[in-house]
Design an enzyme around this catalytic site. Structure first.
Site, PDB file in Angstrom:
ATOM      1  N   GLY A 192       2.829   5.705   7.791  1.00 12.33           N
ATOM      2  CA  GLY A 192       2.629   5.808   9.235  1.00 12.33           C
ATOM      3  C   GLY A 192       2.103   4.507   9.795  1.00 12.33           C
ATOM      4  O   GLY A 192       2.108   3.482   9.108  1.00 12.33           O
ATOM      5  N   ASN A 193       1.682   4.519  11.049  1.00 15.07           N
ATOM      6  CA  ASN A 193       1.063   3.330  11.634  1.00 15.07           C
ATOM      7  C   ASN A 193      -0.017   3.764  12.617  1.00 15.07           C
ATOM      8  O   ASN A 193      -0.199   4.962  12.863  1.00 15.07           O
ATOM      9  CB  ASN A 193       2.124   2.438  12.291  1.00 15.07           C
ATOM     10  CG  ASN A 193       2.805   3.107  13.451  1.00 15.07           C
ATOM     11  OD1 ASN A 193       2.201   3.344  14.492  1.00 15.07           O
ATOM     12  ND2 ASN A 193       4.085   3.446  13.282  1.00 15.07           N
TER      13      ASN A 193
END
Ligand code: CTP
Length: 240
Positions: free
Chosen positions: A51-52
């Site tokens: 993810g980020n």
């Protein structure tokens, strides 16, 4: 607890399309706007993902602002826990592939604003079962995701304006202008990430917008106000 009276009025005004909205400027009335927001999660196995740090706050504020200017708004949201802005149709997705599908399903539209931080790579083959540790190192096999923004700019018919975002840590103007040209955008909004009080997780931001023959640096501040400033610029560029 009862909401604040202003919030109730804004919500009623938004859902009825009434001009009783505290923001009487309805410059986007009659237009359909698709906004993408938040991160994407690319699953590695049933318990892990890539993810980020995108919070989705900027995209949600933009969707809210466009709605208050009278637009019909579809918000394609990655995995975030934010309240849906009043009067906005929200489609929740998880991965870049799902976001790609949901964005194109939301067309036709007049304006696309790609504020999501879409993963550039995804596991070639997510594991069906939890990956067990074995060796001292582990290499992940990743493949490129579709570039939603480029595809929208190249393929979607009837769009009047395509707006992208560029999150950069250095050479902000250079990289942003490069993406404006490479992705055939009408407008790109750049912000510097990796600095204190700004960018991904903050409520504050500092942004500069670039178009072919101009640029505008917005006064740094709350993402909600910056969203209004950006929508004002979009209205100007529509008329340009
Ligand atoms: N974007 C997209 N689909 C992707 C990757 C990015 O639609 N698969 C969009 C984002 O929503 C954003 C813009 O492209 O509006 C810029 O994304 P960014 O990741 O900063 O740029 P990239 O073109 O991916 O380049 P790089 O990661 O090399 O900086």
């Amino acid at each position: 607890r009862l909401s604040e009276p202003e919030a109730i009025i804004a919500s009623l005004a938004a859902s009825t399309g009434s001009s009783a909205s505290p923001v009487a400027n309805r410059a986007l009335a009659g237009l359909r706007v698709v906004v993408s927001a938040g991160p994407t999660y690319e699953d590695l196995d049933p318990v892990r993902y890539l993810g980020n740090r995108s919070s989705g706050k900027m995209g949600f504020a933009i969707a809210d602002s466009a709605r208050r200017r009278g637009a019909e708004v579809v918000l394609v949201a990655g995995p975030v826990h934010l309240a849906t802005p009043p009067g906005v149709r929200r489609v929740d997705v998880r991965s870049a592939a799902q976001m790609h599908q949901a964005v194109f399903a939301a067309f036709p539209a007049d304006i696309y604003i790609g504020a999501a931080a879409v993963a550039d790579y995804t596991p070639r083959m997510p594991a069906a079962n939890k990956i067990k540790k074995s060796n001292e190192s582990l290499a992940l096999d990743l493949v490129r995701t579709p570039d939603i923004l480029s595809e929208v700019a190249a393929q979607a018919e009837g769009l009047k304006l395509v707006v992208g975002f560029a999150a950069e840590t250095e050479n902000v103007a250079g990289y942003a202008r490069g993406k404006l040209v490479a992705k055939h955008l009408d407008l790109i909004v750049a912000n510097r990430v990796g600095v204190a009080d700004g960018g991904f997780e903050s409520d504050q931001n500092a942004m500069t917008a670039y178009w072919q023959d101009g640029e505008r640096t917005f006064t740094p501040g709350a993402k909600t106000r910056l969203a209004d400033d950006l929508i004002d610029l979009i209205v100007e560029r529509l008329d340009a």
